[in-house]
Scaffold this active site. Structure first.
Site, PDB file in Angstrom:
ATOM      1  N   LYS A 223       0.847  -1.205   0.000  1.00 40.62           N
ATOM      2  CA  LYS A 223       0.000   0.000   0.000  1.00 40.62           C
ATOM      3  C   LYS A 223       0.877   1.249   0.000  1.00 40.62           C
ATOM      4  O   LYS A 223       1.792   1.354   0.819  1.00 40.62           O
ATOM      5  CB  LYS A 223      -0.885  -0.035   1.256  1.00 40.62           C
TER       6      LYS A 223
ATOM      7  N   ASP B 216      -2.559  10.691  -5.525  1.00 39.25           N
ATOM      8  CA  ASP B 216      -1.151  10.633  -5.925  1.00 39.25           C
ATOM      9  C   ASP B 216      -0.562   9.229  -5.819  1.00 39.25           C
ATOM     10  O   ASP B 216       0.624   9.035  -6.048  1.00 39.25           O
ATOM     11  CB  ASP B 216      -0.321  11.612  -5.083  1.00 39.25           C
ATOM     12  N   GLY B 217      -1.387   8.272  -5.392  1.00 38.04           N
ATOM     13  CA  GLY B 217      -0.898   6.894  -5.302  1.00 38.04           C
ATOM     14  C   GLY B 217      -0.052   6.616  -4.078  1.00 38.04           C
ATOM     15  O   GLY B 217       0.466   5.511  -3.913  1.00 38.04           O
TER      16      GLY B 217
ATOM     17  N   ARG C  28       0.686  -5.292   3.423  1.00 37.97           N
ATOM     18  CA  ARG C  28      -0.472  -5.918   4.058  1.00 37.97           C
ATOM     19  C   ARG C  28      -0.580  -7.378   3.625  1.00 37.97           C
ATOM     20  O   ARG C  28      -0.365  -7.700   2.456  1.00 37.97           O
ATOM     21  CB  ARG C  28      -1.726  -5.145   3.633  1.00 37.97           C
TER      22      ARG C  28
ATOM     23  N   ASP D 264     -16.488  -0.990  -0.199  1.00 32.68           N
ATOM     24  CA  ASP D 264     -15.175  -1.301  -0.781  1.00 32.68           C
ATOM     25  C   ASP D 264     -14.142  -1.574   0.312  1.00 32.68           C
ATOM     26  O   ASP D 264     -13.028  -2.000   0.013  1.00 32.68           O
ATOM     27  CB  ASP D 264     -14.690  -0.169  -1.693  1.00 32.68           C
TER      28      ASP D 264
HETATM   29  P1  AMP Z   1      -9.813   4.471   1.180  1.00 35.73           P
HETATM   30  O1  AMP Z   1     -10.543   5.633   1.746  1.00 35.73           O
HETATM   31  O2  AMP Z   1      -8.353   4.412   1.587  1.00 35.73           O
HETATM   32  O3  AMP Z   1     -10.497   3.177   1.419  1.00 35.73           O
HETATM   33  O4  AMP Z   1      -9.760   4.700  -0.394  1.00 35.73           O
HETATM   34  C1  AMP Z   1     -10.896   4.808  -1.210  1.00 35.73           C
HETATM   35  C2  AMP Z   1     -10.465   4.799  -2.658  1.00 35.73           C
HETATM   36  O5  AMP Z   1      -9.597   5.910  -2.931  1.00 35.73           O
HETATM   37  C3  AMP Z   1      -9.693   3.571  -3.087  1.00 35.73           C
HETATM   38  O6  AMP Z   1     -10.008   3.306  -4.422  1.00 35.73           O
HETATM   39  C4  AMP Z   1      -8.254   4.003  -2.931  1.00 35.73           C
HETATM   40  O7  AMP Z   1      -7.365   3.271  -3.738  1.00 35.73           O
HETATM   41  C5  AMP Z   1      -8.327   5.450  -3.383  1.00 35.73           C
HETATM   42  N1  AMP Z   1      -7.276   6.285  -2.794  1.00 35.73           N
HETATM   43  C6  AMP Z   1      -7.183   6.692  -1.498  1.00 35.73           C
HETATM   44  N2  AMP Z   1      -6.084   7.450  -1.322  1.00 35.73           N
HETATM   45  C7  AMP Z   1      -5.462   7.524  -2.517  1.00 35.73           C
HETATM   46  C8  AMP Z   1      -4.279   8.157  -2.989  1.00 35.73           C
HETATM   47  N3  AMP Z   1      -3.512   8.885  -2.198  1.00 35.73           N
HETATM   48  N4  AMP Z   1      -3.971   8.001  -4.299  1.00 35.73           N
HETATM   49  C9  AMP Z   1      -4.733   7.287  -5.116  1.00 35.73           C
HETATM   50  N5  AMP Z   1      -5.858   6.676  -4.749  1.00 35.73           N
HETATM   51  C10 AMP Z   1      -6.230   6.786  -3.461  1.00 35.73           C
HETATM   52 MG    MG Z   2     -10.404   1.393   0.844  1.00 28.85          MG
END
Ligand code: AMP
Ligand code: MG
Length: 487
Positions: free
Chosen positions: A113, A125-126, A176, A252
């Site tokens: 991650k 930004d990934g 993870r 999700d």
């Molecule tokens: P999360 O809130 O972490 O469960 O993320 C919800 C969605 O947003 C998922 O598809 C994640 O991969 C995407 N996401 C969260 N943070 C980032 C980030 N910094 N860059 C790219 N995708 C993100």
């Molecule tokens: Mg998520």
């Protein structure tokens, strides 16, 4: 024990092909370094824990190197976020590096991650920052140690890579581990995009790899759904019994294995508060502590909708009907044990509810209350705990009921009661302020506090010499910390 280069891969999800995931290479972090590793998680891969300290470890889990057999993929999924459907999500910053199997024959997904942009990054930004990576690491391992089903964490790798959130921070990666990274949202994606063949392939995959015993049932998909309902009910019962608030129960973030998954602004309760909201962007309290129970069912209904091509609506409804009774049975069983009871009586549910009502707005530390209740015989323990409550008359009435109930439970030596209760009532939990202190030190380059906290939390039920500071109520500054959801 294996060396790092001896992991054996069998990438079953990757073999499902491009409709399910996209090949993406990790984007390396600058100057990768080990922040913390979990010996227990290393053991799941048969890895020698001393290899965590080698430079190649930081290179592998910091995105610089890959095993020849790894096949990094970003998975596609969708999901209901805060009640509304988002048609496409997916791994926006994490990659499934591959599936490793250990000597015991277990398969573990390696998911990195914070590994950089993917086709599903949308506006992101990934990246993941050090702060949130440490929180995910500590929470995964702490929940597991408490007996709450959870994804695991192998390590956190820190770096000098700048990442912009509310301020500039540093990028990190967390590795993870889980037997599967398939979420409710995977099924929703193929259902709402009307890809019945892929959806059937996904269902077969999950059935064969994760619920093979359901194959023997007359309706295998229904048996699998029932099992998913029951596992989620059990997981949420444990959250409620131990005061864990997930904070972002979007579909999700719900695993088809019924394990705690995707840690964001989560929190353990300090003072008991049924209405506690740990996610400060959750203005309506959709994911408040007590709402986790109905939301668990809501999420399972969203999954049920996506399974309508395979299972009749009546059967799905009947299976969903299992959720509350299964939840209730697990919750009550655990709460009875937390109260030191070994038998069941009809009024036990009420005994628990009355206690929680008295705790509400009284400023009673949820974890320490139960720990202290087990320190001494019931009559003595309630006398000592009494002062923590606002409604003293109410507490006295409850204490009388409790003492009588303990007496009916049977003869008990003081030592046996303490041993039994301490085995289910942790002394150490991952309080937000403890995580915060460890993160602050790590952000200035000192990882010793994260490592010490992790060590303490791996044995939450055992009193550990010299670790009193981890078993305290939060100081004033640490009471109502706002945890940023930008992670
Ligand atoms: P999360 O809130 O972490 O469960 O993320 C919800 C969605 O947003 C998922 O598809 C994640 O991969 C995407 N996401 C969260 N943070 C980032 C980030 N910094 N860059 C790219 N995708 C993100
Ligand atoms: Mg998520």
């Amino acid at each position: 024990m294996k060396a790092l280069d001896e992991l054996t891969f069998d990438n079953r999800f990757a073999r499902l092909g491009d409709a399910f995931s996209t090949h993406v290479l990790p984007e390396p972090l600058d100057e990768p370094r080990l922040v913390v590793a979990s010996d227990a998680a290393m053991a799941l891969l048969d890895l020698d824990p001393t290899t965590a300290e080698t430079p190649v470890f930081a290179e592998l889990f910091g995105g610089h190197k890959l095993w020849a057999e790894a096949e990094p993929r970003a998975m596609v999924y969708s999901g209901h976020q805060f009640g509304g459907y988002t048609p496409q999500l997916g791994d926006g910053r994490g990659l499934l590096l591959g599936e490793v199997y250990n000597q015991a024959g277990e398969h573990w997904d390696l998911h990195l991650k914070g590994a950089g942009m993917t086709p599903y990054s949308r506006m992101g930004d990934g990246r993941a920052v050090l702060r949130s990576s440490i929180r995910e690491f500590l929470a995964s391992e702490a929940l597991h140690a408490l007996g709450i089903p959870s994804s695991r964490a192998l390590c956190v790798i820190g770096s000098s890579t700048p990442v912009w959130r509310e301020k500039q921070e540093r990028g990190a990666m967390v590795l993870r581990l889980a037997p599967s990274h398939i979420r409710f949202g995977h099924f929703e994606y193929f259902y709402y995009t009307k890809q019945p063949e892929q959806q059937a392939e996904l269902a077969e995959h999950v059935l064969n790899l994760h619920y093979p015993e359901c194959r023997e049932q007359p309706e295998p998909y229904l048996a699998m759904f029932r099992e998913i309902v029951e596992r989620n009910a059990e997981m949420i019962a444990k959250w409620q019994a131990y005061g864990f608030c997930h904070g972002v129960m979007n579909t999700d973030n719900m695993s088809i294995l019924g394990i705690t998954f995707d840690f964001g602004p989560f929190a353990f309760l300090d003072d008991f508060d049924a209405h506690f909201i740990c996610n400060h962007s959750d203005h309506e309290g959709r994911y408040s502590f007590s709402n986790q129970v109905p939301i668990g069912q809501w999420n399972l209904s969203a999954l049920a909708q996506a399974l309508t091509p395979f299972i009749s609506v009546d059967a799905l409804k009947e299976a969903l009907g299992l959720y509350l009774p299964v939840y209730q049975a697990h919750y009550l069983d655990l709460m009875r044990r937390r109260l030191g009871l070994t038998t069941a009586e009809d009024d036990d549910q009420q005994l628990v509810e009355r206690l929680l009502k008295l705790m509400q707005n009284s400023g009673v530390d949820y974890t320490l209350f139960f720990r202290r209740l087990g320190d001494e015989p019931a009559a003595l323990a309630v006398t000592r705990l009494r002062d923590d409550f606002v409604d003293l008359a109410g507490f006295d009435a409850w204490a009388d009921l409790y003492k009588a109930r303990v007496a009916r439970d049977g003869d008990d030596s003081e030592a046996k009661r303490r041993e039994r209760m301490h085995a289910v009532n942790p002394l150490y939990i991952l309080r937000n302020y403890l995580a915060q202190s460890a993160i602050a030190a790590a952000e200035s380059g000192d990882y010793s506090e994260v490592r010490r906290l992790h060590e303490v939390l791996t044995k939450p039920f055992e009193e550990q010499a010299g670790m009193e500071q981890y078993a305290q109520r939060p100081p004033d500054w640490g009471k109502h910390l706002e945890i940023s959801c930008s992670s």
